[in-house]
Design a protein around this motif. Structure first.
Motif, PDB file in Angstrom:
ATOM      1  N   ARG A  45       0.820  -0.993   0.100  1.00  0.00           N
ATOM      2  CA  ARG A  45       0.055   0.021   0.066  1.00  0.00           C
ATOM      3  C   ARG A  45       0.705   1.553   0.192  1.00  0.00           C
ATOM      4  O   ARG A  45       2.083   1.900   0.695  1.00  0.00           O
ATOM      5  N   PHE A  84      -0.120   5.761  -0.069  1.00  0.00           N
ATOM      6  CA  PHE A  84      -0.214   7.117   0.075  1.00  0.00           C
ATOM      7  C   PHE A  84       0.404   7.694  -0.049  1.00  0.00           C
ATOM      8  O   PHE A  84       1.032   7.852   0.578  1.00  0.00           O
ATOM      9  N   SER A 104      -3.879   7.303  -4.248  1.00  0.00           N
ATOM     10  CA  SER A 104      -3.248   6.212  -3.502  1.00  0.00           C
ATOM     11  C   SER A 104      -2.646   5.052  -4.310  1.00  0.00           C
ATOM     12  O   SER A 104      -3.415   4.954  -5.595  1.00  0.00           O
ATOM     13  N   SER A 132      -1.911   0.165  -4.502  1.00  0.00           N
ATOM     14  CA  SER A 132      -1.983  -0.686  -3.328  1.00  0.00           C
ATOM     15  C   SER A 132      -1.853  -1.757  -4.545  1.00  0.00           C
ATOM     16  O   SER A 132      -3.121  -2.113  -5.479  1.00  0.00           O
TER      17      SER A 132
END
Length: 793
Positions: A245, A247, A265, A267
């Motif tokens: 992930r 961000f 973001s 992921s």
């Protein structure tokens, strides 16, 4: 429930009861779910100075530290342990549902709760979840790393008039961290049985920019190994997964009164889980209703899998989003915010250690089964005007508009995953998960526009009133208008009464309206002894000719009416008590009909009409607007903090009682398991008690979780009596933290310390090897240990 768990819980509550007699306030190092009621909130109000305790509807404020008290890389798990009315289910062995887990607020459907990030709508997952009768397509909270979060605000009230579609049950607003500095975390956990090993690594760095802006970047990696509590070769428990992930959150002033902001973001998740075990006995059994023996000439399937096989279902998810905007002041009383957003989620499926029986000896043993994707864009213009009308405070007038598009796509799998081969009497398609066919694949989209007006005013020093109205027009089902009235009256300086009434709606997603999926499961209702025959179950869109043959109609929007009334009591420093009763009426609720068996004559008719895929279908279902439900309940939250002889003590008691009744239903829903699911698939009572003790460098956290009874609804109509009532259960969590320095801390602990399990399964599924409830609101792996190293400077 174990007697030892009950005794320990009573001891905990007795030992912490004196904390309620508070005389002073002290912040603990492990904040609980509601210790930030005086923090200014941004959810459910467009005023800049409103706190949770002064809001006209209940808002839970959950800080990052409170989220981190839960040993899990999944944000949904962390919210569940902090907000009793928020539930997330674990569904092992149910293909995509074991990876994208449904989360529910106040017992309603997951897609009846709106998810925001920094106040902007979060895109949905591409996965359309087919829980027994609900069916939904909601954002995937697991894609958001906890390390990037400053706090989460959970509005427990209808807010469609303020935010638009989906906000029937409430709003979850995830606010990203924007402070300079560095924080990092390394965690490891494992079950008492030695499986489900999980590693978590997280790091966040933030820097201040010139002019007062900031940039923060968060990276997180987690990996989880299988766990299993099952009586067959199939692993039933935590799926295996590896997740990455990333961000970022940016704000940068670009001129006097104008600020650029952006967050986004990316992921990637690679996950796998077992499908149901396939015994060699099924290779010589017909899969149709008469179950006549069938032997494939010149070929013995046992030569490939002599002891049967367990298909492995795998998913690879790419999820990314981008939000960018400008905001500023036109005058000192008028602000503006113009933003655009883009979100995309794609899930690719693969199934291995399997076979397409109809292809015989030419069948591969692994297949790409297709993929599905969800793409969303949006543009928002929001204005906020502070109008001096000679009242106690200026009237806050917010207005603006929104334009949204979304597109859902199904991508076909490789031909062998769905082919009907020369042995057509045997089950076609990849065993465990037949692939998406070219006829099922496609792309479907829609667009919508909205305008809103939101007025908030303090008529007197004690009385606040709010009103909101919103109009939306959708390209696929038409327009809708919704409104909300709310108020708060300050009876005394420490006692507020609050309430609201509103209408709401949820638009059916393109995914719900157009998805086609097929799945293969053991048929426990076949009347045959284990191993049960495998049948092909299909979800068809309302536009499919087979679905229309059984009465399918185009989907329309769900509509709701919400009522809430409550109070906030803060008589002493460090103590607060809130209670809110609510009623939510949902009309034209979208649900999945029970499976309908296709007879041999019907199947022959569909094949003669040239309907693709008809030859391999055993049972089908589809979405309908078929239910009116009423959900009623109460939320009670009490918090207390006190300093005693140098020790900071804290206690939170949070309780939710929630009851849903089906008031009216399509006649095709009139089977026992429909009512069991909508009215009993979640506990009606949930209590979470959390106690903290902070002494110098040492902290202790103890949490008790109580779940009431519920029904595990898994079987089709002929065997609905086998659906099992699961008794109430208590789990106890305990963790200790030592602060090595101001920047470094070490924690160890155990969740489900006493190794409690729910009631074991009975009946046919237990005979087939399913030991524990299937659709559980808590994990069924027993106790687990964890250790954590955290840095923050």
């Amino acid at each position: 429930m174990k007697r030892s768990a009950y005794a320990l819980t009573c001891a905990l509550l007795s030992s912490t009861a004196p904390v309620l007699s508070v005389t002073s306030h002290a912040q603990t190092s492990a904040p609980t779910a509601t210790d930030e009621t005086d923090v200014l909130i941004v959810t459910g109000t467009r005023r800049s100075e409103r706190s949770a305790s002064d809001a006209s509807a209940p808002v839970d404020v959950i800080g990052n530290n409170a989220l981190r008290t839960v040993s899990s890389p999944d944000l949904a798990d962390q919210l569940t342990r902090n907000v009793p009315s928020f539930n997330v289910q674990r569904m092992p062995g149910l293909v995509g549902a074991s990876f994208v887990r449904p989360a529910s607020l106040r017992g309603l459907s997951p897609d009846e709760t709106l998810v925001l990030v920094n106040g902007k709508r979060r895109h949905r997952t591409a996965y359309v979840n087919l829980v027994p009768f609900g069916g939904h397509q909601a954002p995937d909270l697991a894609q958001i790393p906890t390390g990037a979060i400053a706090r989460v605000e959970v509005l427990r009230d209808g807010a469609a008039a303020q935010y638009g579609s989906d906000a029937i049950a409430g709003v979850v607003n995830i606010l990203l961290e924007d402070k300079p500095g560095f924080s990092g975390l390394a965690e490891i956990r494992e079950s008492y049985e030695g499986d489900g090993l999980t590693h978590l690594l997280s790091a966040r760095g933030g820097v201040a920019l010139s002019g007062g802006g900031s940039l923060t970047v968060t990276g997180e990696y987690s990996d989880t190994d299988y766990s299993s509590r099952n009586g067959t070769p199939s692993r039933v428990g935590l799926p295996k997964s590896d997740a990455y992930r990333l961000f970022y959150n940016l704000s940068a002033p670009i001129s006097d009164g104008i600020e650029l902001y952006s967050f986004g973001s990316y992921s990637y998740t690679d996950a796998a889980n077992d499908a149901a075990y396939r015994s060699t006995a099924i290779f010589v059994r017909s899969y149709y209703q008469d179950h006549a023996p069938f032997i494939a000439p010149d070929f013995d399937f046992k030569s490939i899998y002599p002891n049967g096989f367990v298909p492995s279902f795998q998913s690879k998810t790419d999820d990314y989003s981008l939000v960018a905007g400008l905001r500023g002041n036109i005058t000192s009383d008028l602000t503006w915010d113009l933003s655009g957003r883009y979100g995309h989620d794609r899930i690719r499926y693969r199934i291995t250690n399997t076979i397409n029986l109809s292809l015989g000896p030419n069948s591969p043993t692994s297949f790409h089964a297709g993929s599905q994707s969800q793409t969303e864009t949006g543009v928002n213009l929001d204005l906020n005007y502070s109008l001096d009308a000679g009242l106690a405070k200026p009237v806050n007038v917010a207005f603006g508009g929104e334009y949204r598009t979304e597109r859902f796509k199904l991508h076909a799998g490789e031909p062998g995953s769905y082919a009907i081969g020369v042995f057509a009497d045997l089950q076609p398609g990849a065993a465990g998960y037949p692939g998406t066919t070219p006829d099922q694949a496609g792309s479907w989209g829609r667009h919508s526009g909205a305008a809103y007006l939101d007025v908030d005013t303090d008529l007197t020093e004690r009385l606040n009133l709010g009103a909101a109205v919103r109009y939306e027009d959708y390209s696929d089902f038409g327009d809708t208008a919704n409104s909300k009235l709310s108020g708060r009256y300050k009876v005394t300086e420490f006692f507020n009464v609050r309430g609201a009434v509103s209408t709401g709606f949820r638009a059916p997603t393109p995914g719900q309206s157009h998805i086609t999926t097929t799945q293969q499961n053991p048929d426990a209702s076949s009347g045959l002894p284990p191993p049960f025959p495998i049948v092909t179950l299909a979800l068809l869109p309302p536009s499919n000719p087979i679905a229309q043959y059984f009465g399918a109609q185009p989907l329309k929007a769900e509509k709701s009416t919400n009522y809430s009334l409550g109070f906030v009591l803060k008589p002493l420093t460090g103590f607060s008590l809130t209670a809110d009763i609510y009623r939510i009426d949902v009309r034209d609720r979208i649900g999945l009909l029970p499976f309908t068996r296709i007879t041999s004559a019907q199947r022959a008719l569909f094949v003669s009409r040239g309907i693709p895929g008809a030859a391999g279908l055993s049972q089908i279902r589809f979405f309908v607007n078929g239910l009116n439900t009423r959900t009623q309940g109460i939320d009670i939250v009490a918090t207390a903090q006190r300093e005693v002889d140098g020790a900071n003590l804290g206690l939170t008691l949070a309780y939710n009682h929630n009851v849903t009744k089906v008031r009216k239903s399509d006649a095709r829903f009139d089977v026992l398991e429909t009512y069991q699911y909508y009215e009993h698939h979640l506990p009606r009572d949930t209590l979470i008690a959390t106690a903290t003790i902070d002494i110098e460098r040492f902290s202790l956290l103890a949490r008790t979780r109580h779940y009431g009874t519920w029904i595990d609804v898994v079987l089709s109509s002929p065997l609905a009596a086998q659906n099992q009532r699961v008794g109430s259960e208590i789990f106890f969590d305990l963790s200790a933290t030592y602060r090595v320095s101001d920047a470094v801390s070490v924690s160890v602990g155990a969740e489900n310390l006493l190794d409690n399990y729910p009631d074991r399964k009975k009946g046919f599924l237990a005979t087939a090897g399913t030991l524990w409830p299937v659709y559980s609101v808590y994990d069924k792996d027993g106790g687990r240990y964890f250790a954590r190293l955290a840095v923050n400077f």
